[in-house]
Design a protein around this motif. Structure first.
Motif, mmCIF file in Angstrom:
data_model
loop_
_atom_site.group_PDB
_atom_site.id
_atom_site.type_symbol
_atom_site.label_atom_id
_atom_site.label_comp_id
_atom_site.label_asym_id
_atom_site.label_seq_id
_atom_site.Cartn_x
_atom_site.Cartn_y
_atom_site.Cartn_z
ATOM 1 N N PHE A 1 0.817 -1.210 0.000
ATOM 2 C CA PHE A 1 0.000 0.000 0.000
ATOM 3 C C PHE A 1 0.851 1.261 0.000
ATOM 4 C CE2 PHE A 1 -1.874 -3.450 2.418
ATOM 5 C CZ PHE A 1 -3.098 -3.623 1.791
ATOM 6 N N THR A 2 0.395 2.243 -0.777
ATOM 7 C CA THR A 2 0.977 3.584 -0.723
ATOM 8 C C THR A 2 -0.110 4.486 -0.172
ATOM 9 O OG1 THR A 2 2.326 3.146 -2.682
ATOM 10 C CG2 THR A 2 2.059 5.454 -2.014
ATOM 11 N N VAL A 3 0.188 5.162 0.940
ATOM 12 C CA VAL A 3 -0.813 5.968 1.644
ATOM 13 C C VAL A 3 -0.395 7.437 1.666
ATOM 14 C CG1 VAL A 3 -2.054 6.307 3.817
ATOM 15 C CG2 VAL A 3 -1.342 4.003 3.136
ATOM 16 N N THR A 4 -1.329 8.313 1.327
ATOM 17 C CA THR A 4 -1.054 9.747 1.432
ATOM 18 C C THR A 4 -2.315 10.493 1.845
ATOM 19 O OG1 THR A 4 -0.017 11.637 0.319
ATOM 20 C CG2 THR A 4 -1.649 10.416 -0.940
ATOM 21 N N PHE A 5 -2.129 11.649 2.463
ATOM 22 C CA PHE A 5 -3.249 12.494 2.887
ATOM 23 C C PHE A 5 -3.092 13.869 2.240
ATOM 24 C CE2 PHE A 5 -2.707 9.301 6.156
ATOM 25 C CZ PHE A 5 -4.020 8.889 6.391
ATOM 26 N N ILE A 6 -4.197 14.410 1.745
ATOM 27 C CA ILE A 6 -4.128 15.689 1.038
ATOM 28 C C ILE A 6 -4.413 16.874 1.961
ATOM 29 C CG2 ILE A 6 -4.725 14.644 -1.168
ATOM 30 C CD1 ILE A 6 -7.597 15.769 -0.771
ATOM 31 N N ASN A 7 -4.716 16.609 3.231
ATOM 32 C CA ASN A 7 -4.991 17.659 4.216
ATOM 33 C C ASN A 7 -6.113 18.601 3.768
ATOM 34 O OD1 ASN A 7 -2.999 16.801 6.123
ATOM 35 N ND2 ASN A 7 -1.447 17.640 4.778
ATOM 36 N N SER A 8 -7.161 18.008 3.251
ATOM 37 C CA SER A 8 -8.358 18.739 2.854
ATOM 38 C C SER A 8 -9.523 17.762 2.810
ATOM 39 C CB SER A 8 -8.177 19.380 1.467
ATOM 40 O OG SER A 8 -9.418 19.918 1.004
ATOM 41 N N TRP A 9 -10.714 18.266 3.150
ATOM 42 C CA TRP A 9 -11.897 17.419 3.066
ATOM 43 C C TRP A 9 -12.525 17.474 1.682
ATOM 44 C CZ3 TRP A 9 -11.381 13.983 6.288
ATOM 45 C CH2 TRP A 9 -11.169 14.182 7.648
ATOM 46 N N PHE A 10 -12.199 18.492 0.915
ATOM 47 C CA PHE A 10 -12.803 18.574 -0.419
ATOM 48 C C PHE A 10 -11.893 19.355 -1.349
ATOM 49 C CE2 PHE A 10 -15.884 19.948 -3.673
ATOM 50 C CZ PHE A 10 -16.475 18.731 -3.961
ATOM 51 N N ASP A 11 -11.017 18.624 -2.004
ATOM 52 C CA ASP A 11 -10.112 19.204 -3.003
ATOM 53 C C ASP A 11 -9.860 18.139 -4.069
ATOM 54 O OD1 ASP A 11 -8.170 20.439 -4.509
ATOM 55 O OD2 ASP A 11 -7.055 21.212 -2.782
ATOM 56 N N PRO A 12 -10.872 17.868 -4.916
ATOM 57 C CA PRO A 12 -10.745 16.823 -5.940
ATOM 58 C C PRO A 12 -9.497 16.926 -6.816
ATOM 59 C CG PRO A 12 -13.027 17.487 -5.750
ATOM 60 C CD PRO A 12 -12.233 18.453 -4.920
ATOM 61 N N PRO A 13 -9.098 18.136 -7.262
ATOM 62 C CA PRO A 13 -7.890 18.218 -8.091
ATOM 63 C C PRO A 13 -6.636 17.723 -7.356
ATOM 64 C CG PRO A 13 -9.203 20.193 -8.367
ATOM 65 C CD PRO A 13 -9.799 19.458 -7.207
ATOM 66 N N LYS A 14 -6.532 18.073 -6.077
ATOM 67 C CA LYS A 14 -5.358 17.656 -5.292
ATOM 68 C C LYS A 14 -5.369 16.144 -5.083
ATOM 69 C CE LYS A 14 -2.719 19.007 -1.186
ATOM 70 N NZ LYS A 14 -2.707 19.889 0.033
ATOM 71 N N ALA A 15 -6.552 15.589 -4.809
ATOM 72 C CA ALA A 15 -6.675 14.141 -4.620
ATOM 73 C C ALA A 15 -6.340 13.412 -5.916
ATOM 74 C CB ALA A 15 -8.087 13.797 -4.157
ATOM 75 N N ASP B 1 -8.667 0.396 14.428
ATOM 76 C CA ASP B 1 -7.323 0.946 14.612
ATOM 77 C C ASP B 1 -7.358 2.398 14.160
ATOM 78 O OD1 ASP B 1 -4.679 1.657 14.662
ATOM 79 O OD2 ASP B 1 -3.948 -0.148 13.613
ATOM 80 N N ASP B 2 -7.288 3.320 15.114
ATOM 81 C CA ASP B 2 -7.392 4.753 14.808
ATOM 82 C C ASP B 2 -6.048 5.423 14.571
ATOM 83 O OD1 ASP B 2 -10.124 4.605 14.997
ATOM 84 O OD2 ASP B 2 -10.263 5.423 17.024
ATOM 85 N N THR B 3 -4.975 4.657 14.625
ATOM 86 C CA THR B 3 -3.658 5.258 14.404
ATOM 87 C C THR B 3 -3.465 5.579 12.923
ATOM 88 O OG1 THR B 3 -2.571 3.113 14.060
ATOM 89 C CG2 THR B 3 -2.695 3.951 16.323
ATOM 90 N N GLN B 4 -2.549 6.499 12.642
ATOM 91 C CA GLN B 4 -2.323 6.893 11.260
ATOM 92 C C GLN B 4 -1.712 5.748 10.458
ATOM 93 O OE1 GLN B 4 -0.365 10.658 10.714
ATOM 94 N NE2 GLN B 4 0.182 10.243 8.581
ATOM 95 N N PRO B 5 -2.342 5.343 9.356
ATOM 96 C CA PRO B 5 -1.797 4.260 8.536
ATOM 97 C C PRO B 5 -0.554 4.713 7.774
ATOM 98 C CG PRO B 5 -3.727 5.171 7.477
ATOM 99 C CD PRO B 5 -3.636 5.828 8.819
ATOM 100 N N LYS B 6 0.347 3.792 7.543
ATOM 101 C CA LYS B 6 1.593 4.093 6.838
ATOM 102 C C LYS B 6 1.696 3.266 5.554
ATOM 103 C CE LYS B 6 3.040 6.539 10.423
ATOM 104 N NZ LYS B 6 3.167 8.003 10.364
ATOM 105 N N SER B 7 2.480 3.776 4.636
ATOM 106 C CA SER B 7 2.738 3.031 3.401
ATOM 107 C C SER B 7 3.559 1.784 3.728
ATOM 108 C CB SER B 7 3.499 3.891 2.400
ATOM 109 O OG SER B 7 2.746 5.021 2.032
#
Length: 332
Positions: A185-199, A324-330
């Protein structure tokens, strides 16, 4: 008996007769005033599920519903206070970015009921919390993804690494590992709830590195998958109708059990501070695995047999999806 009392009798009888002969009028008088405040547009997955459930209650004539979308964090408290001043008895919405402020408002208005998205605790007498406890269908979609990937590489794009997102990603990853121990898995967060272009851009980067299935926790990811002709798994809402050749299945969240419960309790004068999170679980019909739809004949039968067996075990209480509420990692 006074003349005034005698005059009142026929008036009261007339009012009662009107109520009986005009059920719509009586229903309108009984409708609960509910307001919802969202920091994102109605079309966003999270807000959309809440809005959908409240609109359904409104269509049944149970509530008088008002809502505001795209409210900034700075304005959130003001908008809520205005709705309270207008006589709304139940306030529903997202408390995440304005948690402290909303809890303060609830304390200022103990007779108003609050149902707010939060990973924190409810506070007596009137601040209840809800959460998208849909880790069970997320696990099932992970099983499907693990069995469908050809490269064993799965991309995952999330909004923020908060418990509500983390637990779903972990459940998805665990499900994928069950059917495919080689899955990475490759995991990333865009730090936005609604930014389709960034996602979308984040998804492109993962696809370019070999991911052939994308976990679309945010809008925009499925667009990237469609353009690059890879597959995707939806989250919260069923997006397959918009991506019939891309989205295999989704973990669906339904706010109906939570909203219906809150409305009834407020009407009955029995609303208290409680955690509504469990009402989003499959046994309460608060979540489910979406139908395969256009992928009905594309997902191998033996894989779906495993998924259906796991689904049955979950519903029977024989299998519990780990939270599991911890931040998932790649994957390393």
């Amino acid at each position: 008996m006074s003349t005034l009392s005698l005059r009142r009798r026929p008036l009261l009888a007339l009012a009662a007769a009107l109520a009986l002969s005009s059920p719509g009028l009586a229903l309108a008088q009984a409708r609960l005033k509910v307001a919802a405040v969202y920091t994102v547009p109605f079309e966003q997955q999270w807000a959309g599920r809440i809005h959908e459930a409240l609109k359904a209650s409104e269509s049944r004539g149970e509530i008088e519903y008002k809502a505001t979308e795209n409210v900034s964090n700075a304005d959130y408290e003001r908008v809520v206070r205005e709705y309270i001043a207008a006589g709304n008895q139940l306030i529903v919405g997202e408390a995440f970015g304005v948690e402290a402020a909303l809890r303060k408002v609830a304390k200022d208005f103990p007779k108003v009921s609050f149902l707010m998205g939060s990973s924190g605790k409810p506070v007596a007498p009137n601040f209840s919390v809800f959460d998208n406890y849909i880790q069970e269908p997320a696990y099932l979609t992970g099983m499907i993804a693990g069995g469908m990937t050809k490269t064993n590489k799965i991309g995952m794009v999330g909004g923020f690494p908060i418990p509500e997102v983390n637990r779903l990603m972990h459940a998805f990853m665990a499900g994928a590992k069950e059917t495919n121990p080689k899955a990475e898995f490759t995991v990333t967060f865009i730090n936005s709830w609604f930014d389709p272009p960034k996602a979308k851009e984040a998804a492109f980067a993962m696809i370019d590195k070999g991911a052939d299935i994308m976990y679309a926790e945010r809008f925009g990811v499925s667009d990237a998958a469609r353009e690059r002709k890879v597959l995707a798994i939806g989250n919260v809402a069923n997006t397959q109708p918009d991506y019939p050749d891309t989205v295999i299945a989704s973990a669906l969240w339904r706010m109906y059990p939570s909203i219906d419960r809150a409305v009834k309790l407020v009407k009955d004068g029995k609303f208290t501070a409680e955690d509504y999170g469990p009402y989003s679980m499959m046994k309460h019909k608060g979540s489910e695995l979406s139908p395969l739809g256009t992928f009905e004949k594309k997902v191998p039968a033996d894989l779906m047999a495993k998924v259906k067996a796991k689904e049955a075990a979950i519903l029977a209480g024989k299998y519990t999806v780990k939270v599991d509420d911890t931040q998932p990692k790649s994957s390393k």
